[in-house]
Design an enzyme around this catalytic site. Structure first.
Site, PDB file in Angstrom:
ATOM      1  N   HIS A  12       2.697  -2.054  -0.832  1.00  0.00           N
ATOM      2  CA  HIS A  12       3.594  -2.476   0.071  1.00  0.00           C
ATOM      3  C   HIS A  12       3.131  -2.085   1.954  1.00  0.00           C
ATOM      4  O   HIS A  12       3.321  -1.846   2.568  1.00  0.00           O
ATOM      5  CB  HIS A  12       4.531  -1.377  -0.145  1.00  0.00           C
ATOM      6  CG  HIS A  12       4.129   0.324  -0.342  1.00  0.00           C
ATOM      7  ND1 HIS A  12       4.285   1.719  -1.012  1.00  0.00           N
ATOM      8  CD2 HIS A  12       3.357   0.758   0.066  1.00  0.00           C
ATOM      9  CE1 HIS A  12       3.457   2.239  -0.945  1.00  0.00           C
ATOM     10  NE2 HIS A  12       3.634   2.067   0.059  1.00  0.00           N
ATOM     11  N   HIS A  59       6.785   7.626   3.834  1.00  0.00           N
ATOM     12  CA  HIS A  59       5.721   8.252   4.745  1.00  0.00           C
ATOM     13  C   HIS A  59       5.979   9.093   5.528  1.00  0.00           C
ATOM     14  O   HIS A  59       5.780   8.396   7.331  1.00  0.00           O
ATOM     15  CB  HIS A  59       4.926   6.649   4.926  1.00  0.00           C
ATOM     16  CG  HIS A  59       3.475   6.007   4.044  1.00  0.00           C
ATOM     17  ND1 HIS A  59       5.450   4.930   3.786  1.00  0.00           N
ATOM     18  CD2 HIS A  59       3.104   5.632   3.340  1.00  0.00           C
ATOM     19  CE1 HIS A  59       4.047   4.404   2.461  1.00  0.00           C
ATOM     20  NE2 HIS A  59       3.061   4.815   2.107  1.00  0.00           N
ATOM     21  N   HIS A 193      -7.828   1.162  -0.896  1.00  0.00           N
ATOM     22  CA  HIS A 193      -7.691   1.649   0.182  1.00  0.00           C
ATOM     23  C   HIS A 193      -7.408   2.574   0.950  1.00  0.00           C
ATOM     24  O   HIS A 193      -7.998   4.226   0.371  1.00  0.00           O
ATOM     25  CB  HIS A 193      -6.894   0.714   0.665  1.00  0.00           C
ATOM     26  CG  HIS A 193      -5.415   1.658   0.648  1.00  0.00           C
ATOM     27  ND1 HIS A 193      -4.564   1.767  -0.179  1.00  0.00           N
ATOM     28  CD2 HIS A 193      -4.001   2.005   1.533  1.00  0.00           C
ATOM     29  CE1 HIS A 193      -3.797   1.844  -0.527  1.00  0.00           C
ATOM     30  NE2 HIS A 193      -3.248   1.935   0.711  1.00  0.00           N
ATOM     31  N   GLU A 240      -2.066   6.164  -4.941  1.00  0.00           N
ATOM     32  CA  GLU A 240      -0.576   4.812  -4.613  1.00  0.00           C
ATOM     33  C   GLU A 240      -0.498   4.355  -6.421  1.00  0.00           C
ATOM     34  O   GLU A 240       0.685   4.335  -6.204  1.00  0.00           O
ATOM     35  CB  GLU A 240      -0.225   4.673  -3.837  1.00  0.00           C
ATOM     36  CG  GLU A 240      -0.159   4.881  -2.140  1.00  0.00           C
ATOM     37  CD  GLU A 240      -0.065   4.625  -1.221  1.00  0.00           C
ATOM     38  OE1 GLU A 240       0.402   4.546  -0.656  1.00  0.00           O
ATOM     39  OE2 GLU A 240      -0.360   2.935  -1.125  1.00  0.00           O
TER      40      GLU A 240
END
Length: 279
Positions: A12, A59, A193, A240
């Site tokens: 996402h 977030h 990441h 995640e």
């Protein structure tokens, strides 16, 4: 009765949303990524889900360090796109399914998962980017969406095993709902990441592709992966990926893989995508 027919996983990345919103999807940098979702758009157009249980992480739009539930479910009627500092994304409001959400909350809490009930919250790119990747830019989202937020931002996040078991609890909840609904479960975020520190920009193709393979064929074993391995192999934000295990836990043990896609880079991130159908 309601039934879970399929699961979807996808990254996402916020820059993907910006590329869509600014009309950059056919630019040389972005075109290969969006090509990987062409099949997905056709597929979901044929599947026509009534409701999506969309597992994502907030977030700091709805929650913050002052209040961060481990698991939360959106029980409201509507959810607005969040302003993440540069205005809300120009996408439709998200329409919920309060009746199914309330049933899921009761069922899952009775199975000893302490879900936080959220009647009003804005939803950020973690939820809206996957919808854009799968549905494009419609005037209204073609199905209802129940947000399920997982804390993978503030230590300690839930284990992969706990997420996998939550998926199973969601499956039992949906199966017991008295209504004829075609339900999908999506797990979002990842893949490898890291956004800060000496390893910023880390991408681990070998780990990512092994994760995709094991998610399809060895989810039970994959659910045992400890946090430290996610951190070491996939970077600090790679955690995640535990949210993908919620999706997988909600499906049959054996599934049909309809589509697999992997691409780097998208911004500073590896993008992964799966479509799995219950057999």
């Amino acid at each position: 009765m309601a039934r879970i027919t399929a699961g979807v996983t996808t990254s996402h990345v916020p820059a993907i949303g910006a590329a869509i919103d600014l009309g950059k999807t056919q630019q040389e940098y972005w075109a290969p990524l969006f090509k990987g979702y062409e099949y997905s758009k056709r597929w979901i157009g044929e599947q026509k889900p009534d409701v999506i249980l969309l597992v994502y992480n907030d977030h700091a739009s709805a929650f913050s360090m002052e209040l961060m539930p481990t698991f939360a479910i959106g029980t409201g009627e509507k959810f607005q796109p969040a302003d993440e500092g540069w205005g809300p994304r120009p996408v439709p409001e998200v329409v919920g399914h309060p009746e199914l959400a309330a049933h899921i909350a009761q069922s899952v809490i009775q199975q000893d998962f302490d879900l936080t009930l959220v009647n009003r919250m804005d939803v950020d790119h973690g939820l809206t980017v996957p919808l854009s990747l799968m549905f494009g830019q419609p005037g209204a989202w073609p199905c209802k969406v129940i947000p399920i937020a997982v804390n993978v931002v503030l230590y300690p996040p839930p284990s992969g095993r706990r997420c996998y078991e939550l998926g199973k609890a969601l499956r039992r909840a949906v199966d017991s709902f008295d209504g004829d609904l075609n339900v999908q479960v999506w797990g979002t975020g990842g893949m490898s990441h890291q956004l800060q520190g000496p390893r910023a920009g880390l991408i681990n193709r070998e780990f990512d592709n092994d994760f995709l393979e094991r998610l399809v064929n060895d989810p039970e074993g994959l659910s045992q992966m400890p946090h430290v391995e996610y951190m070491r192999e996939a970077g600090s934000e790679g955690i995640e990926l535990v949210m993908w295990l919620v999706m997988r836990g909600a499906l049959d043990d054996k599934v049909t893989e309809k589509h697999r896609f992997y691409h780097v880079p998208a911004s500073n991130t590896a993008v992964g995508h799966l479509i799995l159908e219950n057999s």
